[in-house]
Design an enzyme around this catalytic site. Structure first.
Site, short mmCIF file in Angstrom:
data_model
loop_
_atom_site.label_atom_id
_atom_site.label_comp_id
_atom_site.label_asym_id
_atom_site.label_seq_id
_atom_site.Cartn_x
_atom_site.Cartn_y
_atom_site.Cartn_z
N GLU A 13 1.89 -2.18 2.27
CA GLU A 13 1.47 -1.63 3.76
C GLU A 13 2.54 -2.01 4.71
O GLU A 13 3.37 -3.37 4.54
CB GLU A 13 0.25 -2.43 4.02
CG GLU A 13 -0.43 -1.97 5.33
CD GLU A 13 -0.65 -0.33 5.29
OE1 GLU A 13 0.68 0.27 5.69
OE2 GLU A 13 -1.53 0.14 5.60
N ARG A 43 -0.53 2.23 15.39
CA ARG A 43 -1.00 2.58 13.98
C ARG A 43 -0.25 3.62 13.09
O ARG A 43 -0.10 3.68 12.06
CB ARG A 43 -2.46 2.83 13.89
CG ARG A 43 -3.59 1.65 14.37
CD ARG A 43 -4.98 2.10 14.51
NE ARG A 43 -5.57 2.30 13.06
CZ ARG A 43 -6.39 3.18 12.77
NH1 ARG A 43 -7.41 3.62 13.74
NH2 ARG A 43 -7.01 3.23 11.34
N ARG A 102 -4.94 -5.42 -3.60
CA ARG A 102 -5.76 -4.15 -3.60
C ARG A 102 -5.14 -2.91 -4.07
O ARG A 102 -5.88 -2.08 -4.70
CB ARG A 102 -6.37 -3.99 -2.27
CG ARG A 102 -5.07 -4.04 -1.14
CD ARG A 102 -5.63 -4.03 0.18
NE ARG A 102 -4.90 -3.82 1.49
CZ ARG A 102 -3.90 -4.68 1.86
NH1 ARG A 102 -3.96 -6.22 1.34
NH2 ARG A 102 -3.20 -4.47 2.76
N HIS A 110 -5.07 2.80 -1.68
CA HIS A 110 -5.96 1.63 -2.38
C HIS A 110 -7.43 1.92 -1.89
O HIS A 110 -7.37 2.41 -0.73
CB HIS A 110 -5.62 0.40 -2.25
CG HIS A 110 -5.52 -0.03 -1.03
ND1 HIS A 110 -6.81 -0.59 -0.15
CD2 HIS A 110 -4.39 -0.34 0.03
CE1 HIS A 110 -6.33 -0.95 1.23
NE2 HIS A 110 -4.99 -0.87 1.17
N HIS A 167 -0.55 2.12 0.22
CA HIS A 167 -1.28 1.88 1.21
C HIS A 167 -0.98 3.14 2.12
O HIS A 167 -0.26 3.85 1.99
CB HIS A 167 -0.55 0.68 1.76
CG HIS A 167 -0.63 -0.71 0.90
ND1 HIS A 167 -1.63 -1.47 0.88
CD2 HIS A 167 0.09 -1.07 0.07
CE1 HIS A 167 -1.43 -2.43 -0.22
NE2 HIS A 167 -0.40 -1.92 -0.47
#
Length: 330
Positions: free
Chosen positions: A137, A164, A110, A59, A236
């Site tokens: 996500e 991450r 989003r 997105h 995502h």
């Protein structure tokens, strides 16, 4: 399928090992006759092999991106720049001549709005768009709402990168005391999920994302692709990474190095067995794509010259099973 339009000459091809290194097939942004002819020839070859096109899009920029905060399952809207990214994405896809037959997105606004803007921009707003929480996500658990750079100061850049990007590293779980717990886990959109509300994740590794994504991939998206249809998935960073890992067989170690920029179409041609034909392509200007990837990678770096701070927005104790986190109030 994909016609021989010259716009795909403005694309970047990447190796399938997740390293992010560009291959020899990086074309100049301005279309040339030779590049157009090469694209047409490649398209004809793909058509002869009965391929179908899968377009994956992370997105557009979200409103928390500017604040460098973990957004995760918090339903933040697109920023103005994010909407512009989605519209630019649609122009690239329209110029490439890609005609979609089906589209999918997560349950987060989003990603949904990005899909709307893309389909509208390519003149295909009528294409069916399905939604699933399984394309959401990655759930960043107790890290939701926290500033990445501040976390890097307090816990080190390697720890933040592992949170991450690593395949098997799960963040500290969110609990009922977290300021965003009710906003996420009390949201009525998850009442209709195909799992009980109590089974909704409270923190995920990329492995977890892939495992919860695969049932939807196999049950809803794969049948469309096997039918020879062109598919758009608006999702995502981590759900797109999980799909690419699955399709390309990227190793658990190499997936650490794969970064997906916002609002950039990632195009894959798939054969009848849904194996990639050739390398994935990132549509857009080569330099702009490289800069966008670097900006995302730099989000997890500590500011130079700064020191660890007692700021409660970065107070995460991630070394025990009883991890606690504090975040700014919603």
């Amino acid at each position: 399928m994909v016609d021989g339009g010259g716009a795909s000459s403005s694309s970047v091809r990447f190796r399938g090992d997740g390293s992010g290194a560009r291959s020899d097939g990086v074309n100049a942004p301005a279309a040339t006759a030779a590049a157009t002819a090469a694209t047409a020839a490649a398209t004809a070859a793909c058509d002869a092999m009965a391929t179908r096109t899968l377009v994956l899009v992370r997105h557009g920029e979200g409103s928390w991106t500017r604040e460098n905060r973990f957004c995760s399952w918090v339903d933040q809207p697109l920023s103005a720049d994010g909407e512009a990214e989605a519209r630019r994405c649609s122009r690239l896809l329209a110029a490439a001549g890609i005609r979609f037959d089906a589209a999918f997105s997560s349950l987060l606004t989003r990603a949904i709005k990005t899909a709307w803007l893309i389909l509208e921009g390519v003149g295909q707003a009528w294409v069916p768009l399905a939604h699933s929480w399984r394309l959401n996500e990655r759930h960043y658990g107790a890290l939701v709402g926290l500033n990445r750079a501040q976390l890097a100061l307090n816990h080190g850049e390697e720890q933040v990168k592992a949170w991450r990007r690593a395949y098997d590293v799960r963040p500290p779980p969110i609990d009922e005391a977290h300021p965003y717990f009710d906003e996420i886990h009390g949201d009525r959109r998850y009442a209709s999920c195909d799992v009980p509300r109590g089974k909704i994740p409270r923190g995920e590794s990329l492995r977890d994302v892939l495992e919860r994504l695969l049932p939807y991939w196999e049950g809803s998206i794969v049948p469309e692709l096997r039918a020879g249809k062109n598919v758009l998935v608006s999702a995502h960073g981590n759900s797109v990474r999980a799909i690419i890992k699955h399709l390309e067989g990227i190793s658990d170690a190499d997936i650490l190095h794969l970064t997906i920029p916002t609002g950039v179409p990632v195009v894959l041609q798939l054969d009848d067995e849904l194996a990639p034909v050739g390398e994935r392509r990132y549509l857009g200007d080569t330099a702009e794509i490289a800069a966008a990837i670097k900006r995302i990678e730099d989000q997890g770096k500590a500011p130079k010259g700064a020191s660890a701070s007692p700021d409660p927005r970065g107070a995460v104790v991630a070394t025990t099973a009883t991890t606690a986190a504090t975040c700014p109030s919603p």
